[in-house]
Write an enzyme that holds these catalytic residues in place. Structure first.
Site, mmCIF file in Angstrom:
data_model
loop_
_atom_site.group_PDB
_atom_site.id
_atom_site.type_symbol
_atom_site.label_atom_id
_atom_site.label_comp_id
_atom_site.label_asym_id
_atom_site.label_seq_id
_atom_site.Cartn_x
_atom_site.Cartn_y
_atom_site.Cartn_z
ATOM 1 N N ASP A 29 -10.047 -37.627 -17.114
ATOM 2 C CA ASP A 29 -10.274 -37.082 -15.195
ATOM 3 C C ASP A 29 -10.032 -35.656 -16.356
ATOM 4 O OD1 ASP A 29 -11.428 -35.931 -13.168
ATOM 5 O OD2 ASP A 29 -10.506 -37.206 -12.042
ATOM 6 N N SER A 81 -11.069 -38.159 -5.358
ATOM 7 C CA SER A 81 -10.900 -37.248 -5.417
ATOM 8 C C SER A 81 -10.803 -36.546 -4.232
ATOM 9 C CB SER A 81 -13.099 -36.859 -5.740
ATOM 10 O OG SER A 81 -12.860 -35.070 -5.904
ATOM 11 N N HIS A 107 -14.288 -37.860 -14.510
ATOM 12 C CA HIS A 107 -14.251 -37.935 -12.822
ATOM 13 C C HIS A 107 -14.773 -38.621 -12.412
ATOM 14 C CE1 HIS A 107 -12.466 -36.242 -9.274
ATOM 15 N NE2 HIS A 107 -13.617 -35.917 -8.594
#
Length: 335
Positions: free
Chosen positions: A282, A128, A311
């Site tokens: 995601d 991320s 995610h």
């Protein structure tokens, strides 16, 4: 928390202004080799600290501490490194300056070179926002980064992602208790709304359609939201979250000095052997975004992480996704 160390940066120039006595919190795992050739840098992600990265670190894990020296620097704004919540006035709360991904990487570079004397990193990886920092490292310091692994992240924040981030910001600031950042007590309504918005984006539609939350021990969807998501952020400082949202929102390696906003040129400049590991479902950073990035890099491949965890497939929560990421890192390090 006392399971980390502090690197003193002194007066440090963030994008939004200079702050005195800035601190970079970090933790190391394993031993640095005599020739300093086994260092791995593994930055943190949004709202996470170094402990959130430990699922990949340790004996017999992908980042095997019997072989590698793993350094996990905490991102500015996460409450351990200098943040709105732990910086004295007049730079506290909403007065803490805006911070970029480049600011984080500049501070980390000082830690790596000044404190450890490391000139070459075997791998820079992160999930991320950690992936955004990894891309920035490979762009800013190409001669130092031998390998790059981007996990469920991106080289820049897309317009659609910014819409999501604006929803998070709006949820926090709409609470009257927020008081323009000068709250005396945490804006709990705003934090609850924030957690519900995040729950809808962090996991895929298929995750909810297949009721995976029931396998996690939650009888209903409401139980899942109130029993898991709300407690995660119930005691998190709202100004810290807003600081990290701004950092995320403005992430783009094209803004690195010398590239004049040209993200494609920045990607093309990366010399590290790279693998991009987007999550199959995601909603933040879909595989198409990373396929675009890989297409502009010199020595990169795309390897989509399977599963329906969206995610969160990059956080070690889903065993299938965790095994896939671990194997991909082992393969990259073996090359």
């Amino acid at each position: 928390m006392t399971d980390h160390e502090i690197f003193e940066l002194g007066d440090f120039a963030f994008a939004g202004g200079t702050v005195p006595d800035v601190e970079l919190a970090y933790r190391t795992y394993g031993e640095l080799a005599a020739d300093k050739s086994n260092a791995v840098l593994f930055p943190t992600w949004f709202a996470g600290t170094h402990t959130a990265n430990e699922w990949l670190i340790g004996p017999d894990k992908a980042l095997d501490t019997s072989r590698y020296f793993v350094i996990v620097p905490n991102m500015f704004g996460n409450g351990l490194s200098s943040s709105p919540s732990n910086t004295p006035a007049p730079y506290d709360r909403g007065r803490f300056p805006n911070v970029t991904i480049l600011d984080n990487v500049t501070a980390q570079h000082r830690l790596i070179t000044e404190h450890f004397g490391i000139t070459r990193l075997a791998l820079v990886t992160g999930a991320s926002m950690g992936a955004a920092q990894s891309y920035q490292w490979a762009t800013s310091y190409p001669d130092m980064v031998q390998r790059l692994a981007s996990i469920t992240g991106s080289s820049h924040t897309s317009p659609h992602n910014r819409v999501f981030l604006d929803g998070l910001r709006s949820a926090l600031t709409a609470d009257s208790a927020f008081a323009d950042g000068d709250y005396s007590e945490l804006p709990h309504r705003g934090l609850r709304a924030f957690s519900h918005v995040l729950a809808g984006w962090a996991l895929s539609q298929a995750f909810y359609w297949e009721r995976v939350y029931e396998r996690l021990g939650f009888a209903t969807l409401d139980d899942f939201l109130t029993g898991l998501w709300e407690p995660i952020f119930a005691n998190t400082d709202a100004n810290d979250l807003l600081s990290q949202i701004w950092t995320w929102e403005h992430a783009d390696i094209g803004l690195t000095p010398g590239f004049d906003g040209d993200t494609i040129a920045a990607l093309a400049s990366i010399t590290a052997e790279a693998v991009a590991l987007p999550g199959e479902r995601d909603l933040y950073f879909p595989p198409e975004d990373e396929a675009w990035a890989v297409g502009h890099m010199r020595n990169a491949k795309l390897s989509v992480v399977p599963g329906i965890w969206g995610h969160l497939s990059g956080g070690g929560h889903d065993p299938e996704a965790a095994a896939f990421i671990g194997n991909a890192l082992r393969e990259l390090l073996a090359r």
